[in-house]
Every structure is written in C-alpha cells, then in structure tokens.
Design an enzyme around this catalytic site. Structure first.
Site, PDB file in Angstrom:
ATOM      1  N   SER A   1       7.435   0.604   5.581  1.00  0.00           N
ATOM      2  CA  SER A   1       7.830   1.757   4.782  1.00  0.00           C
ATOM      3  C   SER A   1       6.573   2.539   4.402  1.00  0.00           C
ATOM      4  CB  SER A   1       8.651   1.336   3.562  1.00  0.00           C
ATOM      5  OG  SER A   1       9.969   1.038   3.941  1.00  0.00           O
ATOM      6  N   GLY A   2       6.263   2.659   3.111  1.00  0.00           N
ATOM      7  CA  GLY A   2       5.076   3.412   2.719  1.00  0.00           C
ATOM      8  C   GLY A   2       3.796   2.825   3.273  1.00  0.00           C
TER       9      GLY A   2
END
Length: 689
Positions: A475-476
C-alpha cells in the site's frame, strides 16, 4: 482477523493494539512488529483535513472506513510527461525511456571475504592496539549476541532498548575481519520480526562463516523462525528442557460480522480489488475464495522456502523434514538423533565447549564481548574503510504520517515532512552518487505517501535511486518504493496490496437499542453521506461512494503502472488488492531483483558507474539526532518502555486518509468521539476485543 501463524505449542498469535487485527503472523516464524503487519484493522478516531478523502464529504461528524486513497491531486498527462523526460538510465544519466534489467543481469552483491595479510595485517593489529578504551576488545574474544524480541529496521541510539538490524549486520561484518574476535555465540530466542529481517540476518551468518571463525547457536526456545536462523550456524545447542515446536504453518481468520449484527452495527464497505481482504472481517462471516487463494499462496511460498533452506543447511532431505514435522516431535533428544541439533547442553556446557575449541584450559576465562559494547567499535578499527564515493541510505520504517503527532514517539513511524527533507538534501548535494531507500512499512497516510513518491521520483531524475524492501512494503509502503528506479526485495518480503476499501458504520439499530437519538440539519445533496451514521446510505449516496472509491483505485493503479513501465491492463492483473511475496512480485514485474541491502548497494554502484570492486561509503541519513539520543537516555533512566510510546501513537489522532495494506481506519472530526458517548463506548468495546 487474519493471522498467518507458524504454529507452536507455546507460540501466541500477535494481536493488534486495539481491534480488528488482521495479520500475517507466526508462532514460529512469520510474526513481525505490529507496525509492520499487513491487513491490520485498528480503531483510529482522527480529524481528516478538508482537502482529503472525497472532497464533497466535509461533514461535521465523519466516521469512515478507509484503506487506500492514492493522492489529493490527479495524475494527469503533464505529470507523466514531466517525469518520463527525467527517467534515470542504468548508467546514471537521463533519457526519455525506462530501461529495466532482469534479476540475473544485476550484480549479486555477495560478500567476498579477503583475509588481511602482509603490511595490511600489521596495520590492522596496530589499529586495534590503539583503539579507544570503549572500543577495547581482548584478543581471543567471543562476540555474543542475543537475538530475541523485536528487531528494528532503524538505527538506535546508545541508550535505546532492543535490537537494530543495521547494527546486527555491521557487527557481523566487523567481527569477520577483527583479529581479536575468534567467533560468535548466538543466543536465539523468541523473535518478533518478519521474514525479510530473518533472511538478512541469516545471510550475515553465512557471510561470517567465510572467515572460518566459530559461530554457534544456543536455542532454549525454538520455533520455525528461530530454527531458520540457527541452522545457518556451524553448531546448534539446546538445553534438555528446551521448548521446540517445529510443527508447521497455519492460516487463521476471525470475523466480526456476527458480533456487529448482535450489537446493532451494520458495516457498509465498498472495496475495489477482489483480493483486498481488509474489510472482510467486518462484512463477512467466512473467508472469501479470493482471500483463501491469496493466503494459501503466501503460506505455500513460506513453507517451501523454509523446507529448502533447512534441508540445504542441515543436509537432511526435504521429505524427511516434512515427515519429521508431521510426526509432531517435541522431544529434544529426538532432534539430536535426527540431526536437527548438534548436541543437548546447558549454557555453561556450551561455554566450556567453546573454551575447548579455542584451546583454553577448563578453568581459564573465556573473554566475551556483548552486542552493545561491540557496537561502539568503529569500522576503521578493524580495517573496513569506505571509499570516496558516497551512497546515501534513507530508512523509512513504520506507519506513514504526514506530520508528527503530539504524542508521537521521537522515532516512531515515517513522518513525510522529515523524510522529504532528507530526500531533498540528497538531491541538492553533489557528493552523493546514488541513494538507497530502505522501506519497512505497511503504509499509512495516503497524501503523505503520494508526496514522498513525488520527491523520490524527482531524486531518481538526478541520480540512481534503489528501493530496498524489508519485511513489508505494501500500500503506502509500496507507493514509496515504486518511485525508485529499481526495487530490490527479499524473497519473502510482503509487497503489493494495490487496492481500495472504504465505508462507514450504520449505527441506527444500536442507537435504537440504547435509546440514543441524533438529528442532522444539512445543506448540500451529499452533506450527510458520512455524517449520518444513524442510517444507511441512500441509493444516490451509495452510487457516489462507489464511484469515488473506484476513482481512487484507478489513480493508485495507474501511477503504479507508470512507475513500473507497465500497461494499465497488465498492472490490473497484479493489483486488485493482492499481496505478494517478494519472489512472486519479481515474477510479475512489481520488483526488479531479489536480495538484501548488499545487493541494493551493488546495483546502486552499477547505475552510478562505480566499479563493483571499488569501496564506497554508505552514509546513514537516519541516525538518531542529539535530542533523540538524550530522550533515549532519559527514558532509560526512568525505565519508560518504548512500547508504551507506540501504544500512545496508535491512539493519537492523525488527519487524512490511510493508505495501508492492513487497512480499515475509523476516522472522526476533532473532538467528536468525546462528545458522542456512543462512539466512545464503541471505541472502548472494540478496543477490548
């Protein structure tokens, strides 16, 4: 609650600090620090800024569930062209096309031990003789390291508790060349880290063995992960009462939908990506087929890797190891009989064995230097010198935040403002030939991730940038990595999770049960879309919500496709919220090469036109500052545990949407939960699960 457990009769599953924990963990070898786990759903009540998460939704009472939001601005053709024009070449130059190599085309970065001889050997002895008192080590010493508990990716101050992976690796490297060190004694106990860190330490053990010095392991409590490290050593010892539980791996899933139904809470979740499991624990009562497929693939990869490495290290056939595991053997004497350990001994007997191997008398003293003291030994003291070419290393570990919160620990998580300052410093300086971004993060604030991605891309336009992935970069965390020119991951690094999940709670039935009422006066057709938690979405609100989530997913996916030089169609095949191991990610183009930090350095040298046989100086830009060192000293004096800081950080109110692999976040406007007794009760109830 997702947990990938490496099972043990004594192991305990790792749970989140609040609620809705969905983790890949192991009673033996797949556990990691809480901040590193994927699919971890925690209760966060935080004030979103007005520019984030669905701009129309600026209600005074926001309680939303969000797993990913790619950015606060659109990814338009102008930005694509601007970055494409600055795409770094493998030789460090710049052109308009992206050139990627296959894994086998990159240098391996393997450790090549060269014994010190002649004049260099004399100088080395002289340096060790004139070393500062704090660096003094007696000749014939054994370096002792207790590998237990959490292992941090960040460098630690002298007063900090716990172990640091960079310092562990450096101690192995120094000990290999230090003529005063005769061997290493590893005391391996219950570990709390991911597979990538374990793989890196195992690689250091194998590298150290090339110096032909002693390296033995003592394992009083041993599961799959601890044994994975120990079997790389020359000898393995365990006491007669040791806890051994090499029983294999399991996948567990827990679901809260039944609990929520009973208390009158209806989760309304919109997720994009069929493999995105964040949210399933709220909306489902059983595991979905897609999640079962994904978790099974991860489990198979880890199990196969463990069997292969143990088989090659101990010289036992793979089939025999599987049969041994399936017998459920826990007796230490059976482990000795089958060749899994060298001998059964108490620790004092192991020390006596080391004396014997070093030719010391039984009643003589064995000089031992502990890990913390040996950290003070400078590299130049043992003849390890860097070259004139500098490569910057920027470490990014933990959950991502845009700004530092009021209760943030001094070195907790990734603060985007601080990280971008370091990136800009490297970009502005001519002394750095390349940069390595070391990432160990499940994600966090989406806006922060996007801003850091932009800065990494700009840095990559001026000099080679390599992303080196640790336990998890998803994700991030993966968002950051894909800004680099080359991505290097360990074979079991958890990466990917390009997907979206968002939603809200409908508390109408709960309010009826407890007699609570809420009325809203609003202006604007969609003003109540998230503010009205006492009712479900209206059809038009649900449609807008779904379209907004789809838009967010497309932004993330398209940026990933551009960064990895893929077509959108190809990226869609490997996105859809799926988590991959590093090896699988490499086969799908999400990762360029398999290896650790040493390979990332070798690739950085290649792209910066630095010969592989030339020494470089690695400059750590994430060393603790003086205030952090003083803070660590104060904490040590008053015995304040860093774990308490992390718990406080979990409860701090961060603004913005979260771009987390471990995903669902509950958000609120500032102060709202304190004014709303129902939300406060929910918070306490869910936090106790």
């Amino acid at each position: 609650m997702w947990k990938l457990l490496l099972h043990s009769s004594r192991g305990s599953s790792i749970r989140g600090s609040l609620a809705f924990v969905a983790t890949l963990s192991s009673s033996s070898s797949f556990s990691a620090p809480l901040s590193h786990f994927p699919f971890q759903c925690r209760l966060h009540l935080s004030p979103p800024s007005h520019s984030q998460f669905f701009p129309p939704f600026q209600s005074p009472a926001l309680l939303s569930l969000v797993a990913f939001h790619s950015s606060s601005y659109s990814f338009d053709s102008k930005l694509k062209q601007e970055l494409a024009d600055k795409e770094p070449r493998p030789d460090g130059g710049i052109n308009n096309s992206s050139v990627r190599f296959a894994d086998e085309d990159y240098p391996t970065g393997d450790f090549d031990f060269a014994p010190t001889t002649g004049w260099s050997k004399f100088l080395l002895k002289l340096k060790t003789l004139i070393a500062f008192p704090l660096e003094g080590v007696r000749r014939g010493s054994i370096l002792t390291m207790k590998l237990r508990g959490r292992i941090s990716e960040q460098l630690k101050s002298p007063f900090s508790q716990g172990l640091s992976l960079p310092q562990i690796c450096e101690n192995f490297s120094k000990a290999a060349y230090d003529p005063r060190i005769s061997g290493i004694y590893l005391h391996i106990d219950n570990l709390n880290c991911g597979w990538a860190k374990v793989e890196e330490i195992r690689r250091q053990i194998l590298n150290f063995k090339r110096s032909e010095k002693i390296v033995v392991a003592y394992v009083p409590s041993c599961r799959e992960k601890e044994y994975y490290l120990a079997c790389a050593c020359e000898e393995i010892y365990a006491p007669p009462s040791a806890y051994f539980s090499l029983f294999g791996f399991t996948v567990q899933a827990s679901f809260l939908r039944g609990v929520l139904d009973n208390i009158g809470i209806e989760p309304q979740v919109e997720k994009i990506g069929k493999y995105k499991s964040a949210g399933d624990q709220l909306t489902r009562r059983t595991m979905s087929e897609e999640t079962c497929e994904m978790m099974t693939a991860l489990l198979d990869n880890i199990y196969a890797n463990w069997l292969d490495k143990v088989s090659s290290s101990r010289g036992i056939k793979r089939e025999e190891i599987e049969n041994f595991i399936n017998e459920g053997v826990y007796q230490v004497d059976r482990l000795k009989e089958e060749g899994f350990i060298t001998n059964i001994m108490y620790e004092d007997e192991v020390i006596a064995r080391l004396k014997e191997r070093l030719g010391l008398k039984t009643n003589g003293n064995l000089h031992m230097v502990n890990f913390r003291k040996y950290c003070r030994v400078k590299r130049w003291t043992v003849g390890i010198s860097g070259g004139k070419d500098l490569i910057a290393i920027i470490r990014a570990s933990g959950s991502i935040s845009r700004v530092k919160g009021p209760l943030s620990a001094s070195r907790s998580g990734i603060i985007a403002e601080q990280f971008t300052e370091k990136i800009r410093k490297v970009r502005a300086s001519r002394q750095y030939k390349a940069a390595i971004i070391r990432i160990d993060s499940p994600g966090g604030d989406a806006l922060a991730s996007d801003l850091m991605w932009r800065e990494i891309r700009l840095l990559a336009a001026s000099k080679p940038v390599i992303a080196s992935l640790s336990d998890v970069a998803a994700s991030g965390g993966y968002y950051m990595a894909m800004g680099a020119g080359t991505i290097v991951a360990e074979s079991l690094t958890l990466t990917g999770s390009i997907g979206v999940v968002t939603g809200k709670f409908n508390l109408g039935k709960l309010y009826e049960k407890i007699g609570f009422n809420k009325e809203i006066i609003s202006r604007g057709k969609y003003a109540e879309v998230l503010a009205a938690e006492q009712r479900p979405f209206r059809p038009d609100e649900a449609e807008l919500f779904a379209k907004s989530a789809q838009h967010i997913y497309k932004q993330f996916r398209d940026k990933a496709a551009f960064s990895r030089s893929m077509t959108v169609e190809r990226m869609e095949e490997v996105a859809r919220g799926r988590v991959w191991t590093g090896e699988a990610a490499a086969s799908h183009g999400l990762v360029d090469a398999i290896g650790g930090l040493s390979r990332a350095v070798a690739i950085a040298k290649l792209k910066a036109n630095i010969p592989q046989d030339r020494q470089v100086t690695l400059v750590e830009l994430s060393r603790p500052s003086l205030p952090e060192i003083l803070s660590g000293a104060g904490n040590a004096l008053v015995e304040v545990d860093n774990t308490l800081k992390e718990l406080l950080q979990d409860w701090t109110f961060s603004d913005g949407v979260q771009a987390r692999m471990d995903g669902i976040m509950l958000e609120r406007l500032e102060g709202y939960a304190h004014r709303n007794p129902v939300l406060r009760l929910m918070k306490e109830f869910l936090g106790s699960l």
